[in-house]
Design a protein around this motif. Structure first.
Motif, mmCIF file in Angstrom:
data_model
loop_
_atom_site.group_PDB
_atom_site.id
_atom_site.type_symbol
_atom_site.label_atom_id
_atom_site.label_comp_id
_atom_site.label_asym_id
_atom_site.label_seq_id
_atom_site.Cartn_x
_atom_site.Cartn_y
_atom_site.Cartn_z
ATOM 1 N N HIS A 125 0.852 -1.203 0.000
ATOM 2 C CA HIS A 125 0.000 0.000 0.000
ATOM 3 C C HIS A 125 0.886 1.250 0.000
ATOM 4 O O HIS A 125 0.637 2.202 -0.735
ATOM 5 C CB HIS A 125 -0.896 0.035 1.241
ATOM 6 N N ALA A 126 1.905 1.245 0.852
ATOM 7 C CA ALA A 126 2.807 2.404 0.955
ATOM 8 C C ALA A 126 3.611 2.599 -0.323
ATOM 9 O O ALA A 126 3.879 3.738 -0.728
ATOM 10 C CB ALA A 126 3.747 2.221 2.144
ATOM 11 N N PHE A 127 3.986 1.510 -0.970
ATOM 12 C CA PHE A 127 4.775 1.590 -2.198
ATOM 13 C C PHE A 127 4.024 2.359 -3.293
ATOM 14 O O PHE A 127 4.653 2.997 -4.144
ATOM 15 C CB PHE A 127 5.147 0.190 -2.695
ATOM 16 N N ALA A 128 2.709 2.338 -3.238
ATOM 17 C CA ALA A 128 1.914 3.080 -4.231
ATOM 18 C C ALA A 128 2.185 4.584 -4.156
ATOM 19 O O ALA A 128 1.917 5.310 -5.101
ATOM 20 C CB ALA A 128 0.426 2.799 -4.026
ATOM 21 N N PHE A 129 2.757 5.052 -3.029
ATOM 22 C CA PHE A 129 3.040 6.476 -2.847
ATOM 23 C C PHE A 129 4.526 6.797 -2.949
ATOM 24 O O PHE A 129 4.941 7.887 -2.572
ATOM 25 C CB PHE A 129 2.531 6.934 -1.467
ATOM 26 N N LYS A 131 6.511 7.701 -5.249
ATOM 27 C CA LYS A 131 6.913 8.877 -6.027
ATOM 28 C C LYS A 131 6.519 10.188 -5.354
ATOM 29 O O LYS A 131 7.244 11.168 -5.436
ATOM 30 C CB LYS A 131 6.300 8.825 -7.430
ATOM 31 N N THR A 132 5.374 10.197 -4.689
ATOM 32 C CA THR A 132 4.876 11.449 -4.105
ATOM 33 C C THR A 132 5.192 11.589 -2.616
ATOM 34 O O THR A 132 5.310 12.705 -2.118
ATOM 35 C CB THR A 132 3.352 11.565 -4.292
ATOM 36 N N GLU A 133 5.300 10.497 -1.921
ATOM 37 C CA GLU A 133 5.561 10.499 -0.470
ATOM 38 C C GLU A 133 6.723 9.541 -0.179
ATOM 39 O O GLU A 133 6.579 8.579 0.571
ATOM 40 C CB GLU A 133 4.302 10.052 0.301
ATOM 41 N N THR A 134 7.866 9.839 -0.758
ATOM 42 C CA THR A 134 9.004 8.917 -0.740
ATOM 43 C C THR A 134 9.450 8.550 0.672
ATOM 44 O O THR A 134 9.605 7.365 0.986
ATOM 45 C CB THR A 134 10.183 9.522 -1.535
ATOM 46 N N VAL A 135 9.678 9.531 1.517
ATOM 47 C CA VAL A 135 10.198 9.254 2.863
ATOM 48 C C VAL A 135 9.202 8.429 3.667
ATOM 49 O O VAL A 135 9.574 7.436 4.305
ATOM 50 C CB VAL A 135 10.558 10.566 3.602
ATOM 51 N N LYS A 136 7.938 8.806 3.629
ATOM 52 C CA LYS A 136 6.908 8.087 4.381
ATOM 53 C C LYS A 136 6.783 6.649 3.871
ATOM 54 O O LYS A 136 6.668 5.707 4.662
ATOM 55 C CB LYS A 136 5.568 8.803 4.272
ATOM 56 N N SER A 137 6.807 6.493 2.564
ATOM 57 C CA SER A 137 6.715 5.157 1.978
ATOM 58 C C SER A 137 7.906 4.302 2.376
ATOM 59 O O SER A 137 7.750 3.125 2.736
ATOM 60 C CB SER A 137 6.649 5.238 0.450
#
Length: 185
Positions: A125-129, A131-137
């Motif tokens: 789920h986190a990997f889907a982000f 590009k936009t939320e790199t650190v959080k992912s």
């Protein structure tokens, strides 16, 4: 109640269970296995992440993995509840442990592979982000791998707790990402 709140409740219970698993706190010496109850409740609430993120193909796969992981956590917690019901009877615990080890239909889905699917699903789920939320992912992805590594390889509760904290923080930041953007705009 909003889905984000269910996610937050799940993350808090899940982190609390890892705090108890780490043995940092003094033993509560109660007949209630709080660590596994918190883990069970947390895992069930973590199903909310399947609804919290956008519906894309990668999230569909992540939702299936997350759901299978929660089912496996329920099975694992049930096994651990039975194990703790033996109290100080180490012989009975060893017999049960041996029976589980000799039963691949229980060992693999509920002890070895299954619970890891929860971490894998949430990391996907986190990997889907990415590009936009790199650190959080990356916090979620690295945290999920580190939890497994600290449990299976290092066998260290403190590292497992720290890894879980990074994992939980990353997921929490991801689930509240839209509210941050709304405030900034």
């Amino acid at each position: 109640m909003k889905t984000k709140y269910f996610c937050t409740i799940g993350l808090l219970f899940f982190l609390a269970s890892y705090l108890l698993f780490s043995n940092i706190l003094p033993s509560l010496n109660t007949s209630i296995d709080f660590a596994h109850w918190f883990n069970l409740i947390g895992a069930c609430f973590l199903l909310s992440f399947n609804d919290a993120f956008p519906k894309k193909r990668i999230n569909a796969v992540a939702s299936v993995l997350t759901t299978l992981g929660v089912i496996a956590h329920i099975g694992l917690c049930t096994i651990d509840f039975i194990m703790s019901s033996y109290g100080n009877n180490e012989i009975a615990k060893e017999v049960l442990s041996q029976q589980i080890s000799n039963s691949p239909s229980i060992l693999y889905p509920f002890v070895v592979v299954g619970p890891s699917l929860l971490f894998l699903g949430l990391a996907l789920h986190a990997f889907a982000f990415i590009k936009t939320e790199t650190v959080k992912s990356l916090m979620v992805i690295v945290g999920s791998v580190a939890v497994g590594f600290s449990f299976f390889v290092l066998k260290d509760g403190v590292y497992m707790l720290l890894s879980c904290a990074v994992f939980v923080l990353g997921l929490g930041l991801l689930v509240y990402r839209n509210e941050e953007r709304e405030v900034l705009n």
